[in-house]
Design an enzyme around this catalytic site. Structure first.
Site, PDB file in Angstrom:
ATOM      1  N   THR A 130       0.816  -1.206   0.000  1.00  0.00           N
ATOM      2  CA  THR A 130       0.000   0.000   0.000  1.00  0.00           C
ATOM      3  C   THR A 130       0.850   1.255   0.000  1.00  0.00           C
ATOM      4  O   THR A 130       1.995   1.238   0.482  1.00  0.00           O
ATOM      5  CB  THR A 130      -0.907   0.009   1.253  1.00  0.00           C
ATOM      6  N   ASP A 131       0.281   2.350  -0.492  1.00  0.00           N
ATOM      7  CA  ASP A 131       0.988   3.627  -0.423  1.00  0.00           C
ATOM      8  C   ASP A 131       1.036   4.183   1.001  1.00  0.00           C
ATOM      9  O   ASP A 131       1.794   5.104   1.294  1.00  0.00           O
ATOM     10  CB  ASP A 131       0.367   4.656  -1.371  1.00  0.00           C
ATOM     11  N   GLU A 132       0.254   3.610   1.906  1.00  0.00           N
ATOM     12  CA  GLU A 132       0.220   4.119   3.278  1.00  0.00           C
ATOM     13  C   GLU A 132       1.535   3.911   4.017  1.00  0.00           C
ATOM     14  O   GLU A 132       1.780   4.562   5.040  1.00  0.00           O
ATOM     15  CB  GLU A 132      -0.943   3.497   4.048  1.00  0.00           C
ATOM     16  N   TYR A 155      -1.772  -0.564  10.947  1.00  0.00           N
ATOM     17  CA  TYR A 155      -1.898  -1.215   9.644  1.00  0.00           C
ATOM     18  C   TYR A 155      -0.704  -0.905   8.756  1.00  0.00           C
ATOM     19  O   TYR A 155      -0.026  -1.808   8.248  1.00  0.00           O
ATOM     20  CB  TYR A 155      -3.192  -0.785   8.956  1.00  0.00           C
ATOM     21  N   LYS A 159       2.361  -3.336   7.265  1.00  0.00           N
ATOM     22  CA  LYS A 159       2.635  -3.516   5.837  1.00  0.00           C
ATOM     23  C   LYS A 159       4.056  -3.082   5.497  1.00  0.00           C
ATOM     24  O   LYS A 159       4.723  -3.710   4.658  1.00  0.00           O
ATOM     25  CB  LYS A 159       1.617  -2.739   5.003  1.00  0.00           C
TER      26      LYS A 159
END
Length: 346
Positions: A130-132, A155, A159
């Site tokens: 994810t870009d998060e 989260y 990741k």
């Protein structure tokens, strides 16, 4: 190709499974069938001879070893993950277990299979992230593949850790790995606790449509079927050891996104008053990142991929899908936590 797809009964994973089977690949879908998974997502390919399903936990090494030995994949697309930020705030342990320990276990199973098979040159392990993991942007700038990691939630931290594990297994053991980091996905089969389904379903039910804070947070939205196509492109053409940012090139504020969905509902399912009248502002999520935006130039220039669906097209298709598939989402609304406010940090 013979593929193992983990998390293939989830939102993004099921889109990958449907597309891969449609393109003639032999797919083993491995999914633990936790709360956000739904086998209805892959019902359209369930009878295809190129499709098989294994209910299994990626943290179970013995089960993963058996799956590799039986299916003998040419490639792995690893999408199994706990992914809801609000749930990670309330219960981070499941995210640490699945996203970190699960990825480690799957990497070891893949390495063991690959080594015993004589390290075939064509083998690939694509880790979908994810870009998060990059944190939060200000009003300007874009995330590139070289942006420093700066996760802000349990989260995104889990990741980020899984991304580092995948790179380490590539560097230390020579496992042929690829990575991708995507922007926010949306589209058919999106689990009802996420923003766009919440807007659609609350609007239809006549309930308040919640917007965190002032709705100023900006996200880049990627239609899920475009994402599935991008992942198969990265798998086929990507350079080993490299990561690819996959974005929709559709930046929009949350408030503007919600208003656009309401306007589409006004057209597709009109009622006496505008759906936008149901918008309600609620207290913000703790640590809510201000802006995500992806620079997709690497995947575009190296692999020739770019999104095919505009945000207006994708939102209209998504709203229409939810209107036409009420039995699907109604069956999921009774699952744990759906429809509740999660992630308040209390």
């Amino acid at each position: 190709m013979r593929l193992i797809v983990t998390g293939g009964a989830g939102f993004i994973g099921s889109a990958v499974v449907r597309l891969a089977v449609a393109r003639g690949h032999s797919v083993l879908n491995i999914d633990a069938l936790t709360y956000a998974a739904c086998l209805e997502n892959v019902a359209s390919v369930a009878a295809d001879p190129n499709y098989s399903f294994l209910q299994g936990d990626i943290c179970d090494r013995a089960a993963m070893d058996r799956a590799f030995a039986t299916h003998r994949p040419d490639a792995v697309l690893h999408l199994a993950a706990e992914s809801h930020v609000d749930r990670s705030i309330d219960g981070p342990g499941a995210f640490i277990n699945t996203n970190i320990t699960g990825t480690y276990t799957l990497l070891e199973a893949a390495r063991g299979f690959w080594t015993k098979a004589g390290r075939p040159e064509g083998f690939r392990f694509l880790h979908v992230s994810t870009d998060e993991v990059f944190g939060s942007l200000g009003p300007e700038g874009l995330f590139t593949e070289d942006t420093a990691y700066d996760p802000r939630s349990p989260y995104s931290a889990s990741k980020a850790a899984s991304d580092h594990l995948v790179r380490a297994w590539g560097a230390t053991y020579g496992l042929p790995v690829l990575l991708s980091n995507c922007s926010n996905n949306y589209g058919p089969y999106h689990f009802p606790e996420k923003l766009i389904p919440v807007v659609i379903l609350n609007a239809l039910a006549g309930r308040p449509i919640p917007i965190y804070g002032a709705g100023e947070n900006v996200r880049d939205w990627l239609y899920v079927e475009d994402h599935a196509d991008a992942l198969l492109t990265v798998l086929a053409k990507g350079q080993l050891g490299r990561s690819y940012n996959i974005g929709g090139e559709n930046e929009v504020r949350n408030l503007d996104l919600v208003r656009r969905i309401c306007a589409i509902l006004d057209e597709q399912r009109p009622k006496a008053t505008p759906y936008g009248d149901q918008i309600s502002f609620v207290s913000d999520r703790p640590g809510h990142d201000a802006r995500y935006a992806i620079d997709p130039s690497r995947v575009r220039e190296e692999l020739g991929w770019r999104p095919s669906v505009t945000l207006d097209q994708g939102l209209a298709q998504t709203v229409a899908w939810y209107l036409e598939n009420e039995s699907w989402w109604r069956a999921l609304q009774n699952r744990d936590g759906v429809g509740e406010r999660l992630g308040s940090g209390d």
